[in-house]
Design a protein around this motif. Structure first.
Motif, mmCIF file in Angstrom:
data_model
loop_
_atom_site.group_PDB
_atom_site.id
_atom_site.type_symbol
_atom_site.label_atom_id
_atom_site.label_comp_id
_atom_site.label_asym_id
_atom_site.label_seq_id
_atom_site.Cartn_x
_atom_site.Cartn_y
_atom_site.Cartn_z
ATOM 1 N N LYS A 53 0.829 -1.205 0.000
ATOM 2 C CA LYS A 53 0.000 0.000 0.000
ATOM 3 C C LYS A 53 0.866 1.259 0.000
ATOM 4 N N ALA A 54 2.005 1.198 0.686
ATOM 5 C CA ALA A 54 2.912 2.350 0.713
ATOM 6 C C ALA A 54 3.413 2.664 -0.690
ATOM 7 N N VAL A 55 3.811 1.641 -1.429
ATOM 8 C CA VAL A 55 4.306 1.847 -2.793
ATOM 9 C C VAL A 55 3.193 2.372 -3.684
ATOM 10 N N LYS A 56 1.987 1.797 -3.570
ATOM 11 C CA LYS A 56 0.848 2.248 -4.378
ATOM 12 C C LYS A 56 0.570 3.730 -4.148
ATOM 13 N N GLU A 57 0.536 4.149 -2.897
ATOM 14 C CA GLU A 57 0.261 5.555 -2.586
ATOM 15 C C GLU A 57 1.411 6.458 -3.020
ATOM 16 N N ALA A 58 2.643 5.997 -2.853
ATOM 17 C CA ALA A 58 3.800 6.802 -3.252
ATOM 18 C C ALA A 58 3.827 7.015 -4.761
ATOM 19 N N VAL A 59 3.554 5.963 -5.513
ATOM 20 C CA VAL A 59 3.513 6.089 -6.975
ATOM 21 C C VAL A 59 2.380 7.032 -7.383
ATOM 22 N N GLY A 60 1.235 6.909 -6.734
ATOM 23 C CA GLY A 60 0.125 7.818 -7.020
ATOM 24 C C GLY A 60 0.477 9.261 -6.713
ATOM 25 N N ALA A 61 1.219 9.476 -5.632
ATOM 26 C CA ALA A 61 1.636 10.827 -5.273
ATOM 27 C C ALA A 61 2.590 11.408 -6.307
ATOM 28 N N VAL A 62 3.537 10.607 -6.749
ATOM 29 C CA VAL A 62 4.487 11.078 -7.763
ATOM 30 C C VAL A 62 3.766 11.349 -9.076
ATOM 31 N N GLU A 63 2.832 10.481 -9.437
ATOM 32 C CA GLU A 63 2.048 10.694 -10.655
ATOM 33 C C GLU A 63 1.232 11.986 -10.549
ATOM 34 N N GLY A 64 0.630 12.221 -9.393
ATOM 35 C CA GLY A 64 -0.146 13.443 -9.193
ATOM 36 C C GLY A 64 0.713 14.688 -9.293
ATOM 37 N N LEU A 65 1.902 14.638 -8.725
ATOM 38 C CA LEU A 65 2.814 15.778 -8.810
ATOM 39 C C LEU A 65 3.262 15.991 -10.262
ATOM 40 N N ALA A 66 3.521 14.903 -10.977
ATOM 41 C CA ALA A 66 3.898 15.017 -12.391
ATOM 42 C C ALA A 66 2.778 15.662 -13.198
ATOM 43 N N ARG A 67 1.537 15.319 -12.894
ATOM 44 C CA ARG A 67 0.395 15.927 -13.595
ATOM 45 C C ARG A 67 0.346 17.437 -13.359
ATOM 46 N N ILE A 68 0.663 17.844 -12.134
ATOM 47 C CA ILE A 68 0.692 19.276 -11.820
ATOM 48 C C ILE A 68 1.840 19.952 -12.557
ATOM 49 N N LEU A 69 3.018 19.363 -12.510
ATOM 50 C CA LEU A 69 4.188 19.958 -13.143
ATOM 51 C C LEU A 69 4.024 20.086 -14.653
ATOM 52 N N LEU A 70 3.351 19.102 -15.253
ATOM 53 C CA LEU A 70 3.186 19.097 -16.708
ATOM 54 C C LEU A 70 1.853 19.696 -17.149
ATOM 55 N N ASP A 71 1.020 20.088 -16.202
ATOM 56 C CA ASP A 71 -0.292 20.661 -16.488
ATOM 57 C C ASP A 71 -1.101 19.751 -17.409
ATOM 58 N N ASP A 72 -1.177 18.468 -17.024
ATOM 59 C CA ASP A 72 -1.890 17.462 -17.804
ATOM 60 C C ASP A 72 -2.547 16.498 -16.819
ATOM 61 N N ASN A 73 -3.850 16.639 -16.629
ATOM 62 C CA ASN A 73 -4.559 15.847 -15.622
ATOM 63 C C ASN A 73 -4.761 14.386 -15.979
ATOM 64 N N SER A 74 -4.431 13.994 -17.193
ATOM 65 C CA SER A 74 -4.693 12.613 -17.590
ATOM 66 C C SER A 74 -3.427 11.805 -17.871
ATOM 67 N N ILE A 75 -2.267 12.427 -17.756
ATOM 68 C CA ILE A 75 -1.032 11.733 -18.109
ATOM 69 C C ILE A 75 -0.705 10.643 -17.083
ATOM 70 N N LEU A 76 -0.220 9.515 -17.570
ATOM 71 C CA LEU A 76 0.214 8.426 -16.713
ATOM 72 C C LEU A 76 1.670 8.649 -16.318
ATOM 73 N N LEU A 77 2.078 8.036 -15.229
ATOM 74 C CA LEU A 77 3.427 8.254 -14.723
ATOM 75 C C LEU A 77 4.485 7.889 -15.759
ATOM 76 N N SER A 78 4.314 6.774 -16.450
ATOM 77 C CA SER A 78 5.311 6.375 -17.449
ATOM 78 C C SER A 78 5.436 7.417 -18.555
ATOM 79 N N GLN A 79 4.322 7.977 -18.974
ATOM 80 C CA GLN A 79 4.348 9.024 -20.000
ATOM 81 C C GLN A 79 4.960 10.303 -19.434
ATOM 82 N N ALA A 80 4.625 10.614 -18.202
ATOM 83 C CA ALA A 80 5.126 11.831 -17.567
ATOM 84 C C ALA A 80 6.642 11.780 -17.417
ATOM 85 N N ILE A 81 7.155 10.632 -17.021
ATOM 86 C CA ILE A 81 8.610 10.500 -16.858
ATOM 87 C C ILE A 81 9.297 10.745 -18.192
ATOM 88 N N ASN A 82 8.757 10.165 -19.250
ATOM 89 C CA ASN A 82 9.370 10.369 -20.567
ATOM 90 C C ASN A 82 9.298 11.832 -20.997
#
Length: 102
Positions: A53-82
């Motif tokens: 559960k810790a990993v699931k929430e941490a990944v979700g948090a990083v994905e959420g922050l990536a969405r904010i940084l990239l101004d894209d509410n639908s981007i997935l973490l793998s896409q955001a990293i790229n």
């Protein structure tokens, strides 16, 4: 096998945690910040950490922050990293990890 907590210790201490926490607090990131707190609470359960559960929430948090940084509410973490890697560059270790597992 040693328990994860015995190997890693309390992740809410140390320089890396402090730096990460500053990133969460700098942006308008209340939702990712909440997920990050949940990840820490799951991980830091003393008697029985819930690492899955810790990993699931941490990944979700990083994905959420990536969405904010990239101004894209639908981007997935793998896409955001790229996209971040293309636009701003990433640490070589993260780039290597994404290349191996992405």
């Amino acid at each position: 096998w040693p328990r994860t907590m015995d190997v890693l210790g309390d992740v809410s201490t140390g320089a890396a945690f402090g730096e990460a926490r500053q990133i969460w607090l700098c942006e308008d990131s209340s939702a990712p910040n909440c997920q990050f707190d949940k990840a820490l609470s799951f991980y830091n359960k003393r008697t029985r950490p819930d690492c899955a559960k810790a990993v699931k929430e941490a990944v979700g948090a990083v994905e959420g922050l990536a969405r904010i940084l990239l101004d894209d509410n639908s981007i997935l973490l793998s896409q955001a990293i790229n996209r971040i890697r293309e636009q701003k560059g990433t640490h070589p270790t993260l780039a290597s990890l994404v290349d191996k597992h992405g």
